[in-house]
Write an enzyme that holds these catalytic residues in place. Structure first.
Site, PDB file in Angstrom:
ATOM      1  N   LYS A 662      37.943  29.998  43.374  1.00  0.00           N
ATOM      2  CA  LYS A 662      36.969  30.839  42.676  1.00  0.00           C
ATOM      3  C   LYS A 662      37.341  32.316  42.788  1.00  0.00           C
ATOM      4  O   LYS A 662      37.408  33.033  41.788  1.00  0.00           O
ATOM      5  CB  LYS A 662      35.583  30.609  43.287  1.00  0.00           C
ATOM      6  N   THR A 663      37.604  32.774  44.017  1.00  0.00           N
ATOM      7  CA  THR A 663      37.847  34.213  44.175  1.00  0.00           C
ATOM      8  C   THR A 663      39.235  34.615  43.663  1.00  0.00           C
ATOM      9  O   THR A 663      39.416  35.731  43.182  1.00  0.00           O
ATOM     10  CB  THR A 663      37.673  34.651  45.640  1.00  0.00           C
ATOM     11  N   GLN A 667      39.818  37.504  40.967  1.00  0.00           N
ATOM     12  CA  GLN A 667      40.743  38.617  41.166  1.00  0.00           C
ATOM     13  C   GLN A 667      41.688  38.754  39.981  1.00  0.00           C
ATOM     14  O   GLN A 667      41.954  39.853  39.505  1.00  0.00           O
ATOM     15  CB  GLN A 667      41.592  38.365  42.420  1.00  0.00           C
ATOM     16  N   GLY A 730      49.769  36.486  47.189  1.00  0.00           N
ATOM     17  CA  GLY A 730      48.886  37.611  46.875  1.00  0.00           C
ATOM     18  C   GLY A 730      48.458  37.602  45.427  1.00  0.00           C
ATOM     19  O   GLY A 730      49.260  37.336  44.535  1.00  0.00           O
ATOM     20  N   GLY A 732      45.929  40.085  44.224  1.00  0.00           N
ATOM     21  CA  GLY A 732      45.113  41.263  43.920  1.00  0.00           C
ATOM     22  C   GLY A 732      45.632  42.091  42.767  1.00  0.00           C
ATOM     23  O   GLY A 732      44.851  42.740  42.073  1.00  0.00           O
ATOM     24  N   GLU A 733      46.916  42.098  42.575  1.00  0.00           N
ATOM     25  CA  GLU A 733      47.471  43.046  41.610  1.00  0.00           C
ATOM     26  C   GLU A 733      48.210  42.404  40.444  1.00  0.00           C
ATOM     27  O   GLU A 733      48.298  42.984  39.368  1.00  0.00           O
ATOM     28  CB  GLU A 733      48.402  44.022  42.341  1.00  0.00           C
TER      29      GLU A 733
END
Lengths: 766, 331
Positions: A662-663, A667, A730, A732-733
């Site tokens: 989900k997260t 993101q 990762g 996030g980006e």
């Protein structure tokens, strides 16, 4: 999903349990949705005073006169602090890789230490008052006059004076293989264009805010920072107190995106103001104040030149960039980073240049380098595909490298073929016409576009302690940063699986410098970095628990070896049976069992830093590690007005292990939304005459609104990177990378018009 | 924000009396623009006279088919009103294209008419602006001016009026009712706003103590086939780069009635009289629509950043008229 073969040097992944990978609800979901979560500006203190900044209105010069009288005359004003009366802070330390906290000053300026002005917006005074309203009003009454000095503020006119970026261990700034210019000039097919991107700002929902409380020479600071530990060290240095005396608290950060990585003027001046008035002081920057004192993403001009054989095999790839720094701070924007790894060209040249301007220093913003670099590179690839008459995915696959194209390193987890196949299938790419302007639906010209997403994966050292209590509860303690991405939830999942306990029994304490220090939350590294230490700590803890049990004649684990033991059902289990941690602790008469990883001090900390840098560099020599993806979109362009609307999105990603379905999706989706803004509307406009930001607010800096964002489908391979802790690359980006190019490519497909300057606005398409 | 006095007016007579006697007093409606400008230090009233309690909240049908709208009707309610939706859809659509749902719930009709420009230099106390500080100069000319005026601007000011609602009202021949201690007067909406000339700080013909109490729409059958088209950089919550309010009636291929107004191009809602003259009695074809747009825009002049607006306005006029023609409502 595909599976990579395990490698001998693979770290423990610890990701086989029921929680990792599942769409677990956020552990902080309830406190955030009910308002119980306290953000930095929400901590009450008796006697709390409020600050407001006065900003310089010239780009460079000296304050010749500053008049605080009218402000001081306002009822409720406690102090007006200017360079004439401010107590001194220690100057900024020289940057050193042995003390990474030296990297966090947003600027080298020692605020209010002199009459010098280095950018339009630099604070020239701080007003402290009984309320924020009074402080803001009084700040508006402070008058300053200046002697202006010559300045350079306009990127567009100054970019021709750019100089090659200084080489650093993290970013050499230049790389070459073969003779790319020569190969370009003899290529059968070539494209060679300039692309530009403007300044961007992060616009986190939570404004930058500081609450500073002095108690003698002890300092407590509530600060939404991405780097608690380094902020703490920096404040200790600037205010001349021992590091142990400074506590930085940030359990929740309301969005950061890089904008809260550095320590900016507002933070320092709040701490200073609290010292001056002898009371706790809070500063909540205005949105304008954020634009004026916190840097944004550097603008860029990038050249991408590609040469290919007639069959589309790349023979030359040139990607050069010019970006800006402030004359008093900021750093390189690694815009060409992606081009080192993207395509198997025979000849490659990447080079970054920069100019220094009299503007607020630039800073990191979501996917520094890759976000804007991927716009240029991935637009150029699309242009080449168009020249060749080849499907743009096919062109990419023809040039997919086996190894790092420049120096032959291995990719730890190169899955671009897989993400493109997955994305193309979900999007329905097959059968797409190559011809631009070939689809119309009423007044809308319809086009589709695609681009590669890419973001390097790194690791930083993290300190973690884990405790199991007699009641079976697990406490993970780590000063990690919860900025909305679900960091604490991810670590709770990892700990629950590693120890074999229900997630409800795991509590993660975070966001406080009294906890074992975590690295700054940046570079999409936080989850993997902390997982690395957390998994090791859980291993230690299990061994300690086993050591307690195996020696006991009563334990079903008697004599069991670590290798045969499984952690599940709240305890440890071997072939002959098992028991809960609670039972093990009870028999041993222990109230808890602890394990720590890291948490060094003094010399050990310095040694740790050295050890880390060596491993960091060694790893970089061995592997190219990165998250990657394929961005697919459909746009509609109004045939009359040129308005662009994004109507469909599919992103297929390789982020290694998906810790939380989900997260991670959130993101990635958030990155895509931010990328849509970058593609179509976001630009911080600097007046070229004065260096003053013209649109410092959300009314005129256009982030996407709901109506601009289509449904976004996210797909992940979910396949662990065998070289990364927990297999995590990762998330996030990587989501923002490739987005602007996919949109520009789709706009070209819809209209036949190629826009190389962001944002793509309707005036480009009339 | 600068300290100020606050009075809640119990009736219209008191409201206008207080504003005419107190120095530097202003009426406060929804406050969605005024309060923002006070926060920025652009508006600096000593007293605010809150008029939101006044009984100016009715939407009434007038004998003869017109509609009278109280000045304190909130934008959201006006947009949703059945009379407005059926007889003047252009007005409903203009309102709904403006701001956000939250702002429309608060903003009033009277306040919407006198909202001030979004020129960033007007908002920025560190910049020169003749509107904010007469005689100071204009930093928008020669500065960043993509959103600025292409019609009716002067060498002193190139700001635009930001209202969507006012553009629809300009097309609909609305009349504004004003109240002051000197009595009531009625001003056609087209005469309410002024072009900048040498006095860009004087934006309307209102005197400082005049309160807008109502807006009246005439009986206007052509408005039943009307549309508002707003072109902007994002899909919602942005001011118009160009907008077009249009009402069109066509019989046997000939334009028998038309109203056309432009937004985002001038310091006032811009009624396109030149274009209307070309259209009226002419054949309803794309070619005529283009000719009409060109006639209106012949006087338009652009700066480096905003010249695109002229072409954009031309295309939007044509597209909006075409839409009314092809969706059948204009017949």
């Amino acid at each position: 999903m595909t599976t990579a073969p395990a490698r001998p040097d693979a770290p423990p992944t610890g990701t086989s349990g029921p929680y990792v990978g599942a769409p677990v609800d956020r552990v902080d979901g309830v406190v955030k949705t009910t308002g119980a979560a306290r953000f930095a500006a929400e901590h009450p203190y008796p006697g709390l005073a409020h600050a407001a900044l006065v900003h310089a209105t010239i780009p460079r010069g000296r304050v010749t006169w500053i008049d605080s009288a009218a402000a001081l005359a306002v009822d409720g004003v406690l102090a007006v602090i200017t360079h004439e009366n401010a107590p001194a802070m220690r100057p900024v330390k020289t940057q050193s890789v042995l003390d990474l906290s030296t990297l966090v000053p947003g600027s080298t300026v020692n605020h209010l230490a002199s009459d010098e002005v280095h950018w339009d917006g630099q604070p020239v005074a701080v007003v402290v008052a009984e309320s924020r309203q009074i402080a803001l009003h009084a700040a508006s009454l402070v008058r300053a006059t200046y002697r202006e000095l010559p300045s350079t503020v306009d990127f567009a006119t100054e970019k021709r004076n750019a100089l090659p970026q200084k080489k650093s261990v993290v970013d050499p700034g230049r790389a070459a293989k073969g003779d790319a210019e020569a190969a370009l000039s003899t290529a059968a097919v070539a494209v060679d264009h300039l692309y530009t991107t403007p300044v961007h700002h992060h616009n986190a929902l939570e404004l930058h805010t500081t609450t500073a409380v002095w108690d003698g020479d002890r300092l407590t600071v509530h600060e939404p920072t991405q780097g608690i530990d380094w902020t703490r060290k920096h404040l200790a240095h600037r205010f001349g107190v021992p590091v142990e005396n400074v506590r930085v608290i940030a359990p929740f950060v309301g969005g950061a995106f890089g904008g809260k990585w550095h320590v900016w003027a507002g933070t320092l001046l709040t701490v200073l103001a609290a010292r001056v008035v002898g009371r706790p002081v809070r500063l909540v920057l205005t949105r304008e104040g954020v634009y004026r004192t916190v840097g944004g993403r550097s603008p860029s001009e990038q050249r991408v030149a590609l040469g290919a054989d007639a069959d589309g095999t790349l023979t030359a790839l040139i990607h050069t960039s010019v970006t800006q720094v402030g004359r008093v701070g900021g750093g390189p924007e690694p815009a060409t980073g992606l081009s080192r790894y993207a395509y198997a060209a025979e000849n490659v040249l990447v080079e970054q240049k920069q100019i220094a301007l009299d503007l607020v220093p630039n800073t990191y913003m979501r996917a520094p380098g890759e976000a804007i670099g991927s716009f240029a590179l991935e637009s150029a690839i699309d242009e080449l595909a168009h020249e060749l008459g080849v499907d743009p995915i096919e062109l990419r696959m023809r040039n997919e490298p086996e190894r790092d194209p420049i120096d032959g390193r291995r990719f730890s987890h190169r899955k671009l073929r897989e993400v493109y196949a997955l994305g193309a299938e979900r999007f329905g790419w097959a059968g797409r016409s190559l011809r631009p302007r070939s689809t119309r639906d009423g007044r809308w010209l319809v086009g589709t576009g695609v681009a590669t997403a890419f973001h390097p994966a790194n690791l930083f050292p993290a300190n973690v302690t884990v405790r199991i209590s007699a009641d079976g509860g697990v406490l993970v303690r780590c000063g990690l940063h919860e900025m909305g991405m679900g960091a604490a939830t991810a670590q709770a999942q990892i700990a629950a699986d590693a120890l074999g306990v229900p997630i409800e029994s795991v509590r993660v304490e975070h966001g406080d410098s009294t906890l074992p220090a975590a690295p700054a939350a940046s570079g999409s590294t936080q989850t993997a970095s902390i997982a690395s230490s957390l998994l090791a700590a859980c291993e230690k803890l299990k061994r300690s628990a086993l050591a307690l049990a195996r020696g006991s004649a009563d334990s079903p684990l008697r004599g069991a070896k670590p290798a045969e033991v499984q952690a599940r059902d709240g305890g440890l289990h071997a072939a002959r049976g098992g028991e809960t941690y609670a039972a093990i602790l009870a028999r041993a008469g222990r109230s808890s069992l602890d394990a720590a990883v890291g948490a060094e001090r003094g010399f050990a900390a310095v040694a740790g830093q050295v050890r880390f840098m060596s491993k960091f560099l060694l790893d970089r020599r061995r592997w190219v590690r990165a998250a990657s993806g394929a961005q697919f979109c459909e746009v509609r362009v109004d045939a009359h007005t040129g308005e662009v609307r994004v109507t469909r999105w599919v992103g297929a990603f390789d982020v290694g292990t998906v810790i939380n379905a989900k997260t991670v999706a959130s993101q990635l989706r958030g990155g895509i939304v931010m990328g849509i803004g970058m593609a179509l509307s976001e630009a911080t406009v600097v007046d070229p005459r004065t260096g003053r930001i013209v649109n410092p607010g959300l009314a005129e800096y256009h982030v996407p609104v709901h109506a601009d964002v289509p449904p976004i489908e996210i797909h992940c391979l979910g396949d662990p990177d065998p070289t990364m802790p927990a297999g995590v690359l990762g998330a996030g980006e990587v989501g923002i990378t490739g987005v602007a190019a996919a949109i520009a490519n789709a706009v070209h497909h819809a209209t036949g018009r190629r826009v190389r300057d962001l944002p793509v606005t309707l005036d480009d398409l009339l | 924000m600068r300290p100020f006095g606050y009075v809640s007016a119990p009736d219209v007579a008191t409201a206008v009396r207080v504003v005419s006697t107190e120095p530097n007093a202003k009426f406060l409606g929804g406050g969605t623009n005024l309060v923002d400008l006070m926060r920025e230090g652009v508006e600096r009233p000593d007293t605010l006279v809150d008029v939101t309690g006044l009984p100016l909240t009715a939407i009434e049908e007038l004998p003869g088919g017109g509609v009278r709208i109280g000045a304190l009707v909130r934008n959201a309610r006006l947009a949703a009103d059945p009379l407005i939706r059926s007889r003047y859809p252009v007005l409903s659509r203009a309102l709904l294209s403006g701001a956000s749902a939250q702002l429309r719930n608060v903003a009033t009709v009277g306040g919407n008419l006198v909202q001030r420009t979004r020129c960033p230099y007007f908002y920025d106390h560190a910049s020169a602006c003749n509107k904010r500080e007469p005689g100071a100069g204009c930093d928008a000319i020669g500065g960043v001016n993509r959103n600025h005026a292409v019609l009716g601007a002067s060498e002193h000011c190139i700001a635009t009026h930001p209202s969507d609602m006012a553009v629809a009202l300009a097309a609909l021949d609305a009349v504004v009712e004003l109240e002051s201690v000197r009595g009531t007067r009625r001003v056609p909406l087209l005469d309410l706003h002024r072009l900048p000339g040498e006095t860009p700080h004087v934006e309307t013909v209102l005197t400082a103590d005049e309160l807008i109490t109502a807006v009246e729409l005439p009986h206007l059958p052509v408005a039943a086939a009307s549309h508002y088209r707003k072109v902007r950089d994002r899909a919602s919550y942005a001011f118009a780069l160009v907008s077009v309010a249009a009402a069109l009636h066509v019989r046997e291929g000939v334009v028998t009635d038309v109203r056309l107004a432009l937004g985002g191009v001038a310091a006032k809602p811009w009624r396109a009289h030149q274009a209307e003259r070309v259209l009226l009695g002419a054949e309803a074809t794309e070619e005529v629509f283009l000719r009409a747009a060109d006639a209106e825009l012949a006087a338009a002049t652009g700066l480096p950043d905003n010249t695109f607006k002229i072409e954009l306005a031309r295309r939007t006029i044509v597209a909006t008229l075409q839409e009314l023609l092809t969706d059948g409502s204009a017949a």
